[in-house]
Design a protein around this motif. Structure first.
Motif, short mmCIF file in Angstrom:
data_model
loop_
_atom_site.label_atom_id
_atom_site.label_comp_id
_atom_site.label_asym_id
_atom_site.label_seq_id
_atom_site.Cartn_x
_atom_site.Cartn_y
_atom_site.Cartn_z
N THR A 1 0.83 -1.20 0.00
CA THR A 1 0.00 0.00 0.00
C THR A 1 0.87 1.26 0.00
O THR A 1 0.55 2.26 -0.66
N TYR B 1 4.13 -11.77 -0.24
CA TYR B 1 3.85 -12.82 0.75
C TYR B 1 2.73 -13.74 0.31
O TYR B 1 2.45 -14.73 0.99
N LYS B 2 2.08 -13.46 -0.84
CA LYS B 2 1.00 -14.34 -1.31
C LYS B 2 1.63 -15.45 -2.15
O LYS B 2 2.34 -16.28 -1.60
C1 LIG Z 1 -3.03 -8.38 -0.18
C2 LIG Z 1 -3.42 -7.10 -0.80
C3 LIG Z 1 -3.03 -5.87 -0.23
C4 LIG Z 1 -2.27 -5.81 1.07
O1 LIG Z 1 -1.64 -4.58 1.26
P1 LIG Z 1 -0.38 -4.42 2.22
O2 LIG Z 1 0.01 -3.02 2.01
O3 LIG Z 1 0.63 -5.44 1.78
O4 LIG Z 1 -0.82 -4.69 3.62
C5 LIG Z 1 -3.39 -4.71 -0.91
N1 LIG Z 1 -4.09 -4.75 -2.06
C6 LIG Z 1 -4.47 -5.92 -2.63
C7 LIG Z 1 -5.25 -5.92 -3.91
C8 LIG Z 1 -4.16 -7.11 -2.00
O5 LIG Z 1 -4.56 -8.28 -2.54
#
Ligand SMILES: *Cc1c(COP(=O)(O)O)cnc(C)c1O
Length: 443
Positions: free
Chosen positions: A129, A265-266
């Protein structure tokens, strides 16, 4: 499905038979990659009382947090040792030839082929983000009526909040947020509807920013077509690839995408809160018009340490990284990418398509009632999103948990299952459906 049917005929086993799944696993050219991962046991994920606690769990949640590659821990340990034994010297001299000042390049070299980019176009910093904000700072330059940002109506909340706050930060009204919605009664967006919206609203849109794979429905967007249409309409095009990177083959350079970012991390298995990566197209590599939010690390490498306070941005994505690379989180990513380097996205995709088709087949053949798959067959990656009839959801969700099948439940009635081709097996898929089948037949 054709390949599965052929394999069933050849092996003289029924598709629905566990022995067929085991036969598929024994033929799988990527099967050895599972050994690269730590696979939790049933007991570890389902608790002490679980039946068959020593068995490997069925982990279908790699779309949320991928399992730990053993190499991730090994490289993290290396860097801790390096720090312990060399201190600051590790920045420049490193016993494993990974000096920390140039660490980003080790990551970028291995990440670039996964997303179809040149190393020049890939950067590594922060979390997702935060990177959305930094990239929008450079690429969202509202002028006059061309001030809107187009996102999905059901974008991941973080993306929605990021874009909404960017608009506010620029002093623009909430109406600058343009939402693409599915048709009434439909779950997913039609590409033609997105293209029509871009054509109609194009002159008012500064940035089109969609997700490559929709986190909830699992729909894969037609990135090439949408990017081309949006650029033709004069918009900047960015993609959130959180659920796409490491899941489906991407060609960001060839598709002409302006910018993109993704977490690791996914499907990329770099660990909880691991570092994010991003893409900036080569055509912006020397674009000094972009008003990026700068820091010393984005300075060209040769003169970075001259400390002149005259910013000369590095070419390409490197010029967008304000801070020095966080080595400990980049280390786990590097370990994970060493697993990806043993295969290709094309080969992973082949196995992924088989696993997901097998999952779809077994759900229809062995469960049948009470489940609707909302992921479009012709536009999907690893994940299937299932909507359950009200009476089935709770019993099925509890049964999966008790049996050590790890997946993602979204109230009121959605379960997302994502077999990951790096470590999941056909037998995993069979076992998951077997648990759903018995929970559904006894409720
Ligand atoms: C997993 C995910 C996030 C997670 O945001 P972080 O900043 O890593 O906490 C944001 N946007 C999408 C579309 C996601 O799938």
């Amino acid at each position: 499905m054709e390949l599965l049917n052929t394999a069933a005929q050849e092996s003289a086993l029924a598709l629905d038979d566990l022995r067929f799944a085991q036969e598929m696993d024994s033929r799988d050219p990527l099967a050895h990659l599972r050994d690269e991962f730590a696979i939790p046991t049933v007991r570890e994920v389902a608790g002490e009382d679980a039946v068959d606690g020593d068995a490997a769990c069925v982990y279908l949640c790699g779309n949320s947090l991928g399992l730990m590659p053993r190499r991730a821990r090994a490289i993290l340990d290396d860097e801790m040792d390096e720090w312990a034994s060399r201190g600051v010297v590790g920045h420049f001299r490193h016993s494993k030839d990974r000096p920390w000042v140039r660490y980003r390049w080790k990551v970028v070299e291995k990440m670039a082929p996964i997303v179809g980019a040149k190393p020049l176009e890939v950067g590594v910093m922060n979390t997702l983000t935060t990177n959305l904000h930094l990239l929008l700072a450079a690429f969202y330059r509202p002028t006059g009526t061309r001030c809107k940002i187009l996102i999905e109506g059901k974008a991941f909340p973080s993306d929605h909040y990021a874009v909404e706050s960017q608009i506010r930060w620029h002093g623009l009204p909430a109406s600058a947020l343009l939402l693409a919605e599915p048709r009434a009664g439909e779950h997913t967006l039609r590409t033609d509807d997105i293209l029509e919206l871009i054509e109609r609203e194009g002159v008012n849109i500064a940035v089109v920013m969609l997700s490559g794979v929709q986190y909830y429905t699992g729909q894969v967007f037609e990135i090439a077509r949408i990017t081309a249409a949006a650029r033709a309409a004069g918009c900047v095009v960015g993609w959130d690839l959180a659920h796409a990177a490491g899941n489906v083959p991407l060609s960001l350079h060839e598709w002409g995408v302006d910018f993109a970012c993704w977490c690791t991390y996914k499907y990329l298995n770099a660990g909880p809160g691991s570092i994010s990566c991003f893409f900036v197209h080569e055509r912006h590599a020397h674009n000094d018009e972009l008003c990026r939010l700068a820091g010393w690390w984005g300075h060209e490498e040769e003169t970075r340490f001259d400390m002149t306070n005259r910013m000369v941005p590095a070419a390409g994505a490197a010029g967008f990284e304000p801070s020095n690379t966080p080595i400990l989180v980049a280390a786990t990513l590097l370990g994970s990418l060493d697993v990806f380097s043993q295969t290709t996205m094309a080969d992973l995709r082949k196995k992924s398509e088989l696993l997901t088709a097998y999952l779809e087949h077994l759900l229809a053949a062995r469960v049948g009632r009470g489940i609707q798959i909302i992921t479009p067959r012709a536009q999907r990656g690893a994940q299937l999103s299932l909507l359950f009839d009200a009476d089935l959801f709770q019993p099925v969700a509890r049964a999966l948990e008790a049996a050590g099948v790890v997946c993602d439940e979204r109230k009121p009635n959605c379960i997302r299952l994502a077999p990951a081709p790096l470590y999941n097996t056909f037998a995993d898929v069979w076992r998951c459906v077997d648990v759903i089948r018995s929970a559904a037949s006894s409720s």
